[in-house]
Structure formats: structure tokens, C-alpha cells
Design a protein around this motif. Structure first.
Motif, PDB file in Angstrom:
ATOM      1  N   ASP A   1       0.833  -1.210   0.000  1.00 51.42           N
ATOM      2  CA  ASP A   1       0.000   0.000   0.000  1.00 51.42           C
ATOM      3  C   ASP A   1       0.864   1.255   0.000  1.00 51.42           C
ATOM      4  N   ASP A   2       1.944   1.240   0.778  1.00 54.45           N
ATOM      5  CA  ASP A   2       2.848   2.394   0.787  1.00 54.45           C
ATOM      6  C   ASP A   2       3.473   2.608  -0.586  1.00 54.45           C
ATOM      7  N   LEU A   3       3.856   1.514  -1.242  1.00 59.49           N
ATOM      8  CA  LEU A   3       4.430   1.635  -2.583  1.00 59.49           C
ATOM      9  C   LEU A   3       3.406   2.198  -3.566  1.00 59.49           C
ATOM     10  N   ALA A   4       2.163   1.710  -3.488  1.00 60.83           N
ATOM     11  CA  ALA A   4       1.120   2.202  -4.394  1.00 60.83           C
ATOM     12  C   ALA A   4       0.838   3.685  -4.150  1.00 60.83           C
ATOM     13  N   GLU A   5       0.782   4.075  -2.885  1.00 61.57           N
ATOM     14  CA  GLU A   5       0.521   5.479  -2.570  1.00 61.57           C
ATOM     15  C   GLU A   5       1.668   6.367  -3.048  1.00 61.57           C
ATOM     16  N   ALA A   6       2.905   5.897  -2.858  1.00 60.64           N
ATOM     17  CA  ALA A   6       4.059   6.676  -3.312  1.00 60.64           C
ATOM     18  C   ALA A   6       4.067   6.789  -4.837  1.00 60.64           C
ATOM     19  N   ALA A   7       3.715   5.701  -5.531  1.00 55.42           N
ATOM     20  CA  ALA A   7       3.663   5.746  -6.990  1.00 55.42           C
ATOM     21  C   ALA A   7       2.574   6.705  -7.465  1.00 55.42           C
ATOM     22  N   GLU A   8       1.430   6.706  -6.776  1.00 52.48           N
ATOM     23  CA  GLU A   8       0.353   7.625  -7.129  1.00 52.48           C
ATOM     24  C   GLU A   8       0.788   9.071  -6.940  1.00 52.48           C
ATOM     25  N   LYS A   9       1.462   9.362  -5.854  1.00 53.71           N
ATOM     26  CA  LYS A   9       1.924  10.727  -5.597  1.00 53.71           C
ATOM     27  C   LYS A   9       2.973  11.146  -6.628  1.00 53.71           C
ATOM     28  N   LEU A  10       3.847  10.226  -6.993  1.00 52.87           N
ATOM     29  CA  LEU A  10       4.856  10.545  -8.004  1.00 52.87           C
ATOM     30  C   LEU A  10       4.196  10.847  -9.345  1.00 52.87           C
ATOM     31  N   GLY A  11       3.137  10.100  -9.679  1.00 55.29           N
ATOM     32  CA  GLY A  11       2.458  10.349 -10.944  1.00 55.29           C
ATOM     33  C   GLY A  11       1.673  11.642 -10.948  1.00 55.29           C
ATOM     34  N   ARG A  12       1.163  12.059  -9.768  1.00 51.31           N
ATOM     35  CA  ARG A  12       0.367  13.286  -9.709  1.00 51.31           C
ATOM     36  C   ARG A  12       1.227  14.532  -9.537  1.00 51.31           C
ATOM     37  N   ASP A  13       2.137  14.502  -8.584  1.00 47.54           N
ATOM     38  CA  ASP A  13       2.876  15.717  -8.219  1.00 47.54           C
ATOM     39  C   ASP A  13       4.278  15.774  -8.805  1.00 47.54           C
ATOM     40  N   ARG A  14       4.715  14.685  -9.433  1.00 46.94           N
ATOM     41  CA  ARG A  14       6.101  14.584  -9.905  1.00 46.94           C
ATOM     42  C   ARG A  14       7.089  14.807  -8.773  1.00 46.94           C
ATOM     43  N   GLU A  15       6.644  14.488  -7.542  1.00 41.47           N
ATOM     44  CA  GLU A  15       7.505  14.628  -6.374  1.00 41.47           C
ATOM     45  C   GLU A  15       7.694  13.252  -5.745  1.00 41.47           C
ATOM     46  N   PRO A  16       8.941  12.844  -5.488  1.00 45.10           N
ATOM     47  CA  PRO A  16       9.159  11.518  -4.895  1.00 45.10           C
ATOM     48  C   PRO A  16       8.690  11.468  -3.457  1.00 45.10           C
ATOM     49  N   ARG A  17       8.141  10.331  -3.090  1.00 39.66           N
ATOM     50  CA  ARG A  17       7.761  10.088  -1.705  1.00 39.66           C
ATOM     51  C   ARG A  17       8.474   8.806  -1.277  1.00 39.66           C
ATOM     52  N   LEU A  18       9.534   8.976  -0.543  1.00 42.27           N
ATOM     53  CA  LEU A  18      10.358   7.837  -0.167  1.00 42.27           C
ATOM     54  C   LEU A  18       9.605   6.963   0.826  1.00 42.27           C
ATOM     55  N   VAL A  19       9.586   5.680   0.538  1.00 45.21           N
ATOM     56  CA  VAL A  19       8.916   4.740   1.434  1.00 45.21           C
ATOM     57  C   VAL A  19       9.867   4.377   2.567  1.00 45.21           C
ATOM     58  N   GLY A  20       9.282   4.014   3.716  1.00 46.15           N
ATOM     59  CA  GLY A  20      10.070   3.734   4.904  1.00 46.15           C
ATOM     60  C   GLY A  20      10.690   2.357   4.881  1.00 46.15           C
ATOM     61  N   SER A  21      11.326   2.037   5.977  1.00 43.87           N
ATOM     62  CA  SER A  21      11.963   0.727   6.099  1.00 43.87           C
ATOM     63  C   SER A  21      10.902  -0.327   6.373  1.00 43.87           C
ATOM     64  N   PHE A  22      11.032  -1.475   5.708  1.00 42.87           N
ATOM     65  CA  PHE A  22      10.105  -2.577   5.860  1.00 42.87           C
ATOM     66  C   PHE A  22      10.763  -3.687   6.675  1.00 42.87           C
ATOM     67  N   ASN A  23       9.926  -4.505   7.290  1.00 48.14           N
ATOM     68  CA  ASN A  23      10.444  -5.504   8.230  1.00 48.14           C
ATOM     69  C   ASN A  23      10.659  -6.868   7.594  1.00 48.14           C
ATOM     70  N   ALA A  24      10.814  -6.919   6.279  1.00 46.67           N
ATOM     71  CA  ALA A  24      11.128  -8.169   5.594  1.00 46.67           C
ATOM     72  C   ALA A  24      12.199  -7.881   4.557  1.00 46.67           C
ATOM     73  N   PRO A  25      13.195  -8.724   4.430  1.00 42.74           N
ATOM     74  CA  PRO A  25      14.287  -8.449   3.487  1.00 42.74           C
ATOM     75  C   PRO A  25      13.800  -8.261   2.055  1.00 42.74           C
ATOM     76  N   GLU A  26      12.842  -9.098   1.600  1.00 48.77           N
ATOM     77  CA  GLU A  26      12.369  -8.949   0.230  1.00 48.77           C
ATOM     78  C   GLU A  26      11.692  -7.599   0.027  1.00 48.77           C
ATOM     79  N   LEU A  27      10.826  -7.226   0.982  1.00 46.68           N
ATOM     80  CA  LEU A  27      10.114  -5.957   0.860  1.00 46.68           C
ATOM     81  C   LEU A  27      11.058  -4.773   1.000  1.00 46.68           C
ATOM     82  N   GLN A  28      12.060  -4.904   1.850  1.00 43.77           N
ATOM     83  CA  GLN A  28      13.012  -3.823   2.000  1.00 43.77           C
ATOM     84  C   GLN A  28      13.808  -3.608   0.707  1.00 43.77           C
ATOM     85  N   ALA A  29      14.166  -4.709   0.031  1.00 36.47           N
ATOM     86  CA  ALA A  29      14.875  -4.585  -1.243  1.00 36.47           C
ATOM     87  C   ALA A  29      14.003  -3.893  -2.284  1.00 36.47           C
ATOM     88  N   ILE A  30      12.701  -4.239  -2.305  1.00 36.33           N
ATOM     89  CA  ILE A  30      11.784  -3.576  -3.237  1.00 36.33           C
ATOM     90  C   ILE A  30      11.670  -2.094  -2.909  1.00 36.33           C
TER      91      ILE A  30
END
Length: 474
Positions: free
Chosen positions: A221-250
Motif C-alpha cells: 500500500d505504501d508503494l502504491a501510494e508513493a507511486a500515485e503521488k509521483l504520478g500526480r505531483d512529480r515529487e518523490p515520496r520515499l517509502v520507509g523501512s520494511f520488516n522483511a528483506p524482500e520488501l526492503q529490497a523492493i
């Protein structure tokens, strides 16, 4: 900082551990239940003793006067093992047609009491799991000795029931006696346990599943929200640290991608803005030189080209600038702004009509929003002879439509109409002027207000309808 063990685990081991944990928890609850709710009692009856007891109960009931039967049955010594109920009509349960020991028992009871098979009813429910029987267990053994393990294994001779009921007629009238094992008063508690255990298992597994799923879905959900904001505002929204190695790499890859896209777009926009800005000086010199052209027609043509180039540069600078996006939001009157734009266009000679309320309060960026709707109204005036602006309120949003009676746009070109510097191949092209940025700038502004803009064909004309939806809570 010490990383917790759980945060180092990958998703597959987490799911396995949660499943194992749920199973162990249910097993622990299952084993702890007998400590809280005692298991059902097991009552061992010798078959011959039971037959003799039933005969004694019937003989005493028949010889006693009808009025004295309840007291007689209540005082029988066998009442410490059996409950005896006197009925004036046949009982409400049906005879169990079962093979094996209970069939033989029914035949022996009938012969011992001297009754017909229809006058003796025997109900015996065999439990699937004796430990979870709500009622006391009854085990009827053939004459002893016997091996205790055979009680549960050999059901042909040894009879096991969790609900034993024996009924027989005691007179020519409709009088019946029902004999059942004595209750220990824990049936409701055990039945509640039997229902609660599966529900507890479902709730426990559900909670653990939701917990694991939330750990997976929340980062998505955080990734989707950040992607939506990037598409609307052209401003990056950095996602936070995730508690799983796979998700953190993504997340790390997504953050890096946002920054690269932002840098790429900013570099191109800065280049476009610099070129547009630097062209202002030579255009000014050209304007001065054009003033001295002797031919009036040539002078008019050159001045028109210069004006068009200046309009293109102004629109390009507006598109490349972040000034409109940096403008703070404030409560403003959307309806008053639309009415003012319609009046301005009408004063310039365009036939514009407004339909809607006189006031509509909304929090937005006034200068940016005015520029967006000015572009839409100007486009309608440029390509059509009449423009209609309508404002409609819904519980959640304001819906504004700007329609014209111009040549319109083919439906397959709606998406291309929002691309910058694109002029569609119809009468909406370079011959009518414009830079191809009007709809692009309007879309950019509307999207930064969490709104939506879409194109459609006018139902009554060949014109274009632009529908803008602005949420009340933007």
C-alpha cells in the motif's frame, strides 16, 4: 542497533512459523481444556445387570398404583446410576436401527420384559471422539471378564454410547418409562467447549493470518501510494523501512527509481525552461525590427508569429515551473472563480454560458486552479463558437464540465490530447494556434489537487466535453 530475529526472516519462513505457532497454540489449548472443563464420566454397565434392573423397574411400576409411581421411581436405589422418567405418551426420539451389540441388546430387553419390539425403543449414539462427548459415556459390557482395551476396539460385543436412551411401555395405556444414564450437569458446559474450540481456532488462525498479511500488504500500500503521488505531483515520496528483506529490497529499489525519475524530469524541464527564457531576448529584438518593416502585411505577419512564439514560451515556462505547485492552498470560492473566467471570456467576444450555484467553497490553490480552467475555457472558445460551463455539487466532490460545439476530438485520441506539445490532426491543430500545452497544464494542476479530468464527446454536438472532478477534502 541489534536487528530483531523476526525482521531478518524472509516471508516464506515467517508464514511457516506462523502456521506452526497456530497449530501449537491450538494443541496447547486442546490439552489445557480438560484442566478447566472435566471430560465426560464413563459409566460401565454389565449387560445382565442392566437387563435385570430394567425388569425390576418395569415390574415395580406395573404393580404400583398410578398415583404412587412417581414417588416409587424417585426412591429406587438405582437412581444413583440411572435417571427414570415417566411419560403418558410415547417418547419423542426414534429407535436406532444399528447392527452389532445394540441390536442384540434391544432383542434381549424385549425378551426379558416380555414386550413386542414396537414397545421397546433404544437410542444409542456412538461418539466420534469420546473425549469430546457432552454427555456421560455409557459402556455396556457383556458378562465379565473382558479386556478394557477391547471396550473401544471391539464394538460388536462391547457397546459404547454418548447418548443412551431406553424406553418401554408399562401398561395397556400410553404409559412409558424412559431410562437414561444419570447426568453430571456438565452437558451445556461441554457443548459450549465443543463449539468454542473450533471458533477459537478460526479466530486465532485468522488473527495470525491478518497479522502476516498486514505485514505484506502494508508495504505494498505504501508503494502504491508513493507511486500515485509521483504520478500526480512529480515529487518523490520515499517509502520507509520494511520488516522483511524482500520488501526492503523492493522499497530501496523503488526509492532509487523515484529519485532517478525526479532528476531526469527536472533536468529536462530545466533545459526547456532555460531555452524558453533565453529566447525572450532575441524575440524582443525581432519585435523591434518588425516595427520598421515597410510592408504592413509583412509587419502584421511577423508580429503574429512573434506573438505566437511568445505564447509558446510562456506556456512552456508555466509547464516547466513548479511555482503553481508551490502555491499554498486556501479556502476560495470555486463558483465565483468560474463566473469571473466566463465573464472575462465573454468580454473577449466568446459566447460563454455558466450554469450552477453562485458560491461553492473549496480549499485549493487559487492561481493554479484559475490557470487550469482558463486553459479549458480558452480551448473551448478557440475551437467552438459556444462554450458551456456547468458546476454541480455532490456529497463528496464538485463536478465541473466545460463543453463546446467545436469539431471535437476522436475518442481514440483522448489520451494523446493530454500529452505535452501534441496537436491533434483535425481542426484542433496548428492552424488554430496554441502550443499543445493547455490540456497538459490543466491536467497537471487538477491531479495535484487529487482531482480527475477526462474527455468525452458532446452528446448533442460534435464538440468536446471536459469533465473535472475535485474532491471536497483534497
Amino acid at each position: 542497533m541489534i536487528i530483531p530475529f523476526w525482521s531478518r526472516l524472509r516471508l516464506a519462513p515467517r508464514i511457516v512459523l506462523v502456521i506452526i505457532g497456530a497449530l501449537l497454540a491450538m494443541k496447547a489449548v486442546d490439552k489445557a481444556m480438560p484442566l478447566v472443563i472435566r471430560p465426560p464420566e464413563a459409566m460401565f454397565f454389565d449387560r445382565d445387570w442392566l437387563l435385570a434392573t430394567l425388569q425390576d423397574i418395569r415390574d415395580r411400576s406395573i404393580t404400583a398404583p398410578a398415583a404412587e409411581r412417581p414417588a416409587l421411581l424417585r426412591d429406587l436405589p438405582v437412581r444413583q446410576w440411572l435417571d427414570i422418567t415417566l411419560l403418558s405418551s410415547p417418547p419423542d426420539f426414534r429407535h436406532s436401527e444399528r447392527e452389532g451389540g445394540f441390536t442384540d441388546l434391544h432383542r434381549r430387553i424385549t425378551d426379558r420384559l416380555g414386550l413386542t419390539p414396537q414397545d421397546v425403543l433404544l437410542k444409542a449414539d456412538e461418539p466420534d471422539d469420546p473425549e469430546y462427548s457432552p454427555r456421560p459415556l455409557v459402556i455396556i459390557l457383556p458378562p465379565l471378564p473382558t479386556v478394557i482395551m477391547d471396550v473401544f476396539d471391539d464394538r460388536s460385543a462391547n457397546m459404547l454410547s454418548s447418548d443412551l436412551r431406553i424406553a418401554f411401555r408399562i401398561g395397556p395405556q400410553e404409559d412409558w418409562l424412559v431410562v437414561t444414564p444419570k447426568s453430571d450437569g456438565q452437558e451445556i458446559v461441554r457443548m459450549t467447549r465443543n463449539v468454542a474450540l473450533p471458533l477459537l481456532a478460526v479466530v486465532l488462525i485468522g488473527l495470525l493470518s491478518v497479522w502476516v498479511a498486514r505485514g505484506i500488504v502494508k508495504p505494498l500500500d505504501d508503494l502504491a501510494e508513493a507511486a500515485e503521488k509521483l504520478g500526480r505531483d512529480r515529487e518523490p515520496r520515499l517509502v520507509g523501512s520494511f520488516n522483511a528483506p524482500e520488501l526492503q529490497a523492493i522499497g530501496n529499489s523503488f526509492n532509487a527509481m523515484q529519485l532517478r525519475l525526479k532528476r531526469f524530469v527536472d533536468d529536462r524541464l530545466q533545459m526547456i525552461a532555460a531555452i524558453s527564457h533565453d529566447l525572450r531576448t532575441p524575440l524582443t529584438r525581432l519585435r523591434l525590427f518588425a516595427e520598421y518593416l515597410p510592408d504592413p502585411d509583412q509587419r502584421r505577419q511577423v508580429m503574429s508569429d512573434i506573438a505566437e512564439m511568445e505564447a509558446m514560451m510562456s506556456a512552456t515556462l508555466t509547464f516547466a515551473s513548479t511555482q503553481l505547485k508551490d502555491e499554498p492552498r486556501s479556502p476560495s470560492d470555486l463558483a465565483a472563480m468560474l463566473i469571473s473566467l466566463c465573464d472575462t471570456a465573454a468580454d473577449a467576444g466568446c459566447m460563454v454560458a455558466y450554469e450552477g450555484p453562485d458560491h461553492a467553497r473549496l480549499v485549493y490553490r487559487p492561481v493554479a486552479m484559475r490557470r487550469a480552467f482558463a486553459n479549458l475555457i480558452d480551448n473551448g472558445c478557440k475551437f467552438g463558437s459556444h462554450v458551456w460551463v456547468r458546476l454541480r455539487e455532490t456529497p463528496d466532490a464538485f463536478v465541473i464540465t466545460v463543453s463546446d460545439d467545436g469539431p471535437g476530438i476522436p475518442p481514440d485520441q483522448f489520451e494523446n490530447a493530454f500529452r505535452p506539445f501534441v496537436r491533434l490532426e483535425s481542426s484542433r491543430n496548428r492552424d488554430t494556434g496554441g502550443t499543445g500545452l493547455g490540456l497538459t497544464i490543466a491536467q497537471d494542476i487538477i491531479l495535484t489537487h487529487d482531482g480527475d479530468i477526462m474527455l468525452s464527446a458532446a452528446p448533442d454536438t460534435n464538440g468536446l466535453v471536459v469533465t473535472v472532478t475535485l474532491p471536497r477534502q483534497g
